[in-house]
Design a protein around this motif. Sequence first.
Motif, mmCIF file in Angstrom:
data_model
loop_
_atom_site.group_PDB
_atom_site.id
_atom_site.type_symbol
_atom_site.label_atom_id
_atom_site.label_comp_id
_atom_site.label_asym_id
_atom_site.label_seq_id
_atom_site.Cartn_x
_atom_site.Cartn_y
_atom_site.Cartn_z
ATOM 1 N N THR A 14 0.807 -1.219 0.000
ATOM 2 C CA THR A 14 0.000 0.000 0.000
ATOM 3 C C THR A 14 0.840 1.269 0.000
ATOM 4 N N HIS A 15 2.099 1.194 0.405
ATOM 5 C CA HIS A 15 2.978 2.350 0.387
ATOM 6 C C HIS A 15 4.333 1.909 -0.156
ATOM 7 N N THR A 16 4.979 2.790 -0.873
ATOM 8 C CA THR A 16 6.153 2.460 -1.664
ATOM 9 C C THR A 16 7.219 1.709 -0.865
ATOM 10 N N GLY A 17 7.368 0.427 -1.148
ATOM 11 C CA GLY A 17 8.424 -0.380 -0.553
ATOM 12 C C GLY A 17 8.283 -0.674 0.920
ATOM 13 N N SER A 18 7.220 -0.213 1.544
ATOM 14 C CA SER A 18 7.102 -0.352 2.998
ATOM 15 C C SER A 18 6.793 -1.787 3.407
ATOM 16 N N ARG A 19 7.476 -2.252 4.440
ATOM 17 C CA ARG A 19 7.257 -3.604 4.954
ATOM 18 C C ARG A 19 6.906 -3.608 6.434
ATOM 19 N N ILE A 20 7.165 -2.506 7.118
ATOM 20 C CA ILE A 20 6.888 -2.441 8.553
ATOM 21 C C ILE A 20 5.692 -1.534 8.783
ATOM 22 N N PHE A 21 4.618 -2.122 9.305
ATOM 23 C CA PHE A 21 3.386 -1.393 9.591
ATOM 24 C C PHE A 21 3.048 -1.532 11.071
ATOM 25 N N TYR A 22 2.260 -0.566 11.541
ATOM 26 C CA TYR A 22 1.867 -0.552 12.945
ATOM 27 C C TYR A 22 0.359 -0.369 13.067
ATOM 28 N N ASP A 23 -0.213 -1.067 14.056
ATOM 29 C CA ASP A 23 -1.577 -0.795 14.473
ATOM 30 C C ASP A 23 -1.526 0.229 15.605
ATOM 31 N N LEU A 24 -2.561 1.049 15.699
ATOM 32 C CA LEU A 24 -2.661 2.035 16.769
ATOM 33 C C LEU A 24 -3.660 1.547 17.808
ATOM 34 N N THR B 134 6.649 2.634 8.256
ATOM 35 C CA THR B 134 7.946 3.243 7.963
ATOM 36 C C THR B 134 8.300 2.979 6.506
ATOM 37 N N PHE B 135 9.058 3.907 5.924
ATOM 38 C CA PHE B 135 9.560 3.715 4.564
ATOM 39 C C PHE B 135 10.931 3.048 4.624
ATOM 40 N N PRO B 136 11.271 2.233 3.609
ATOM 41 C CA PRO B 136 12.556 1.533 3.631
ATOM 42 C C PRO B 136 13.739 2.424 3.281
ATOM 43 N N ALA B 137 13.492 3.608 2.735
ATOM 44 C CA ALA B 137 14.583 4.470 2.285
ATOM 45 C C ALA B 137 15.506 4.849 3.442
ATOM 46 N N ALA C 138 15.048 6.749 7.455
ATOM 47 C CA ALA C 138 15.181 5.871 8.616
ATOM 48 C C ALA C 138 14.915 6.675 9.883
ATOM 49 N N GLY C 139 14.208 6.067 10.802
ATOM 50 C CA GLY C 139 13.897 6.753 12.041
ATOM 51 C C GLY C 139 12.672 7.640 11.959
ATOM 52 N N HIS C 140 11.911 7.545 10.834
ATOM 53 C CA HIS C 140 10.690 8.329 10.672
ATOM 54 C C HIS C 140 9.478 7.404 10.545
ATOM 55 N N ILE C 141 8.338 7.873 11.022
ATOM 56 C CA ILE C 141 7.089 7.123 10.946
ATOM 57 C C ILE C 141 6.041 7.992 10.268
ATOM 58 N N ALA C 142 5.306 7.402 9.341
ATOM 59 C CA ALA C 142 4.218 8.094 8.642
ATOM 60 C C ALA C 142 2.877 7.553 9.127
ATOM 61 N N PHE C 143 1.832 8.368 8.981
ATOM 62 C CA PHE C 143 0.498 8.002 9.463
ATOM 63 C C PHE C 143 -0.545 8.179 8.373
ATOM 64 N N GLU C 144 -1.573 7.308 8.439
ATOM 65 C CA GLU C 144 -2.743 7.511 7.599
ATOM 66 C C GLU C 144 -3.575 8.668 8.146
ATOM 67 N N TRP C 145 -4.263 9.369 7.217
ATOM 68 C CA TRP C 145 -5.188 10.433 7.584
ATOM 69 C C TRP C 145 -6.597 9.921 7.343
ATOM 70 N N PHE C 146 -7.431 10.000 8.371
ATOM 71 C CA PHE C 146 -8.779 9.442 8.261
ATOM 72 C C PHE C 146 -9.544 10.049 7.086
ATOM 73 N N GLY C 147 -9.431 11.353 6.901
ATOM 74 C CA GLY C 147 -10.189 12.003 5.836
ATOM 75 C C GLY C 147 -9.798 11.561 4.445
#
Length: 271
Positions: free
Chosen positions: A76-86, A99-102, A106-115
């Motif tokens: 669902t996101h470019t190259g991403s393999r590590i996902f988290y549930d909240l 997280t993105f594999p780039a 490294a060391g950054h986390i992205a989030f989905e936006w509900f809207g």
Amino acid sequence: MTAFRTARAVRTTPEGLLWEPSARWVRGRRGEVTVVDSRRPVLVWEPDVPVPLYAFPREDVREDLLRPAKNPATGTHTGSRIFYDLQLDGELLENAAWTFPAPDLAGHIAFEWFGRAGRGLDHWYEEEEEIFIHPRDPHKRVDALASSRHVRVEIDGTLVADTVRPVLLFETGLPTRFYIPREDVRLELFVPTTNHTGCPYKGRADYWSWRGDAPVPPNVVWSYPDPLPAVGPIRNLLAFYNEAVDITVDGETLERPVTPFTETLERHTRR
């Protein structure tokens, strides 16, 4: 003292991601709980996705609320393999973060936006202003300018709007939208709908549909009753999809443009 970034150095990763630092203070919440609070976000553009998202340093994220995803949303996101549930107040939001594999990210986390995705964090703020759907792209701009052009709008040969006092909205990558005072629109030819959308540049919109039998998509007219300050001149004015109606400006009929909205409008047009 915090140094505000001024350079716009867009960088590319081997995976095809574009990213750049942002100087904005960004917070993301789920309900009343602040999950991310960062003065060091980065904007990330995924390949073939026209709008950016934010990624945040881990130390600016409530990692105590994240759990390794039970059903990772790989692909669902470019190259991403590590996902988290909240996990929050007894509610489990699957694949709310990743997280993105780039190496650059490294060391950054992205989030989905509900809207935007129908899941994830449901309130986002840049500084003290709430934003909707996705982050604003710093390489785009939106200008709302009062005009004296003569604008006429027709649907299937019926004149539905006629004004010499429009507000023209210029938005990077989209056709000019013509916002028309309600007094200059035959609003009795339309019916209000329950559709509402959000825009990070303009705010929340209300919609109307055509009452007639012409093949017109629903929600062809919209208005922003309480627009964001940057586009205040469009408040309560009405705009039509150029892609679905006939617009004449100063005697010249405009061609219907092909935009990211065209396919959706055609798919929902009544036949």
